[in-house]
Design an enzyme around this catalytic site. Structure first.
Site, PDB file in Angstrom:
ATOM      1  CB  CYS A  78      -0.894  -0.038   1.247  1.00 17.66           C
ATOM      2  SG  CYS A  78      -1.669   1.514   1.684  1.00 17.66           S
ATOM      3  CB  CYS A 105       0.345   1.696   4.169  1.00 18.54           C
ATOM      4  SG  CYS A 105      -1.339   1.103   4.018  1.00 18.54           S
TER       5      CYS A 105
END
Length: 125
Positions: free
Chosen positions: A32, A35
């Site tokens: 991600c 993230c």
């Protein structure tokens, strides 16, 4: 132990649901990009709030059990931050959050936590 605790399904109940402090869990995974952007911000804010809020990360793709925890709390995307008071979710944020916005969220959640603790009673039979 670092400021940000890595949790998984094996210690979820002990570390998150039984926490006496307000705890924020970052639901994330290593593929991600948002993230990865949030990670240093999360760590910096964790340092600033270290005596008032516990910070944890749960990698949703590390195991099927971790994924089930995320699903059970309605996590549909990463990163998702969820705040827990006395084992119950009391708020959250989805997506990348800039540092100043994250600080504002932390302050708001600390106020909610105070109210949560005041209004909580243990369920006994």
């Amino acid at each position: 132990m670092g400021i940000v605790l890595d949790v998984d399904a094996n210690d979820w109940e002990r570390e998150v649901l039984q926490s006496d402090l307000l705890i924020v869990v970052d639901f994330w995974h290593d593929r991600c990009p948002w993230c990865a952007m949030l990670d240093p911000v999360f760590s910096e804010v964790a340092e600033e709030y270290k005596n008032r809020i516990r910070f944890a990360k749960l990698n949703v793709l590390a195991s099927p059990d971790n994924r089930e925890i995320a699903i059970s709390y309605g996590v549909m995307g990463t990163p998702t931050l969820l705040f827990f008071c006395a084992g119950r979710p009391v708020g959250g944020a989805v997506g990348f959050v800039p540092k100043e916005r994250l600080r504002k969220i932390m302050d708001d959640m600390l106020e909610r936590h105070t109210e949560c603790v005041k209004q909580s009673t243990e369920l006994k039979t």
